[in-house]
Design a protein around this motif. Structure first.
Motif, PDB file in Angstrom:
ATOM      1  N   LEU A  78      51.568  37.061  60.505  1.00  0.00           N
ATOM      2  CA  LEU A  78      51.435  38.380  61.108  1.00  0.00           C
ATOM      3  C   LEU A  78      49.982  38.766  61.352  1.00  0.00           C
ATOM      4  O   LEU A  78      49.654  39.390  62.368  1.00  0.00           O
ATOM      5  N   TYR A  81      48.075  38.509  64.734  1.00  0.00           N
ATOM      6  CA  TYR A  81      48.441  39.316  65.892  1.00  0.00           C
ATOM      7  C   TYR A  81      47.818  40.706  65.807  1.00  0.00           C
ATOM      8  O   TYR A  81      47.574  41.235  64.716  1.00  0.00           O
ATOM      9  N   LEU A  84      52.428  44.634  66.960  1.00  0.00           N
ATOM     10  CA  LEU A  84      53.852  44.331  66.859  1.00  0.00           C
ATOM     11  C   LEU A  84      54.579  45.431  67.631  1.00  0.00           C
ATOM     12  O   LEU A  84      54.582  46.598  67.231  1.00  0.00           O
ATOM     13  N   ALA A 109      53.772  43.836  58.177  1.00  0.00           N
ATOM     14  CA  ALA A 109      52.861  43.819  59.323  1.00  0.00           C
ATOM     15  C   ALA A 109      51.830  44.938  59.206  1.00  0.00           C
ATOM     16  O   ALA A 109      50.635  44.726  59.444  1.00  0.00           O
ATOM     17  N   GLN A 112      49.114  44.219  56.745  1.00  0.00           N
ATOM     18  CA  GLN A 112      48.172  43.193  57.182  1.00  0.00           C
ATOM     19  C   GLN A 112      47.338  43.630  58.386  1.00  0.00           C
ATOM     20  O   GLN A 112      46.670  42.814  59.012  1.00  0.00           O
ATOM     21  N   VAL A 114      48.266  44.961  61.309  1.00  0.00           N
ATOM     22  CA  VAL A 114      48.837  44.878  62.653  1.00  0.00           C
ATOM     23  C   VAL A 114      49.208  46.289  63.111  1.00  0.00           C
ATOM     24  O   VAL A 114      49.838  47.046  62.362  1.00  0.00           O
TER      25      VAL A 114
END
Length: 343
Positions: A78, A81, A84, A109, A112, A114
């Motif tokens: 994840l 990226y 999301l 996500a 982390q 995102v």
């Protein structure tokens, strides 16, 4: 196909939920595709995308068309990226009910770094997963009353196509997904690359978040007082506000407002507002699992008995019976489709 010779400026994970709407998904994805390279080869050079699912296979859209999953949730890293992007299902209630299945993925996500993007009814999923606390959110105008009833502590940003609030981004859905894609790509790839391909998509221009839909305004082209009254009715559908108070807000007498509504709508202000509320209740009975008490609150009815009296007078049946009959009808159609498919 991704071009490994060049690191993309921005990377997207696209997560279509069961019964997602094709229009926002296709519009968003096609805008990424046009920005992806200099020509029209769909190479993922300047931006990249991966279609994500909880597991491998296909995700069925609300129209029955299926999209193939590129990677399952346990395969992707994840943190690699930037966004999301979650595309909501047809029913807000059904999308909200997916929270137990998707909560872990979404929270992981977010932890982390995102940025989470909810499109269309995915806002209900985010709220149910506790991911919108302290954030403002945009939802489709048709679902504003339902969202307020389900999540009264989350602030709605009204009359917006999309809204960027730090690491939480929301979009009302439909063609507005293209406008959001342009905005996100502009920030990562520059305005020139972000606008590339709009002419090929037969889109005149990228709309700002504050763009007002002329199509909604065209629904009520009956003079500014009537337009203003109908806009206020939509905002105050769940309140106990009556026609007298409404005329005060509009700034003309109740008698004048009734005359204008009779001329343009063929009914009084009170009758029009009642019709609006009952049609909203009817739509909610068909498209949500909300209780009759909650639906009564949404349209300003005193209780379920009050709702039932109004509904029966207008539609000739009780809300509960109407919901049961319609669900039975849909089940019969589904069974027939299954039989025809097997044959």
């Amino acid at each position: 196909m991704q071009d490994d010779t060049l690191q993309p400026d921005v990377r997207f994970l696209l997560l279509p939920l069961p019964e997602f709407s094709l229009l926002p998904f296709g519009g968003f994805l096609d805008k990424l595709r046009f920005t992806g390279d200099e020509e029209d080869y769909s190479r993922q050079r300047y931006c990249s995308w991966t279609i994500l699912g909880l597991e491998h296979g296909h995700v069925l859209s609300s129209s029955g068309a299926a999209v193939q999953v590129d990677a399952s949730a346990d395969e992707v890293i994840l943190a690699e990226y930037d966004y999301l992007v979650v595309f909501g299902g047809r029913s807000a209630g059904a999308t909200e009910a997916l929270a137990p299945r998707y909560r872990q993925l979404l929270r992981k996500a977010a932890a982390q770094g995102v940025k989470l993007v909810c499109i269309d009814n995915a806002s209900f999923l985010f709220a149910a997963c506790g991911l919108l606390s302290g954030h403002k959110v945009v939802v489709h105008w048709r679902h504003e009353a339902e969202f307020r009833a389900s999540f009264p502590r989350i602030q709605l940003q009204r009359d917006r196509l999309y809204w960027l609030d730090g690491n939480r981004i929301s979009c009302a859905g439909g063609a507005a997904a293209i406008d959001l894609a342009v905005e996100l790509l502009s920030r990562a790839c520059g305005r020139t690359k972000a606008l590339k391909g709009l002419a090929d998509m037969l889109v005149d221009e990228s709309r700002s978040s504050e763009h007002r839909l002329r199509s909604r305004e065209a629904e009520v082209m009956h003079g500014r007082h009537v337009d203003r009254a109908i806009a206020v009715m939509r905002q105050l559908m769940a309140s106990a506000t009556g026609a007298d108070e409404l005329s005060d807000v509009v700034g003309i007498s109740r008698r004048q407002l009734d005359r204008l509504f009779q001329a343009s709508q063929g009914m009084t202000v009170k009758a029009y507002w009642t019709e609006m509320r009952l049609n909203h209740a009817k739509w909610r009975l068909l498209n949500s699992n909300h209780s009759l008490a909650l639906i009564a609150d949404e349209i300003g009815a005193a209780d379920t008995s009050h709702l039932a009296r109004l509904f029966r007078k207008r539609f000739g049946t009780s809300p509960a019976a109407f919901r049961q009959q319609e669900r039975a009808r849909v089940e019969r159609i589904d069974e027939q489709d299954c039989v025809q498919h097997r044959e």
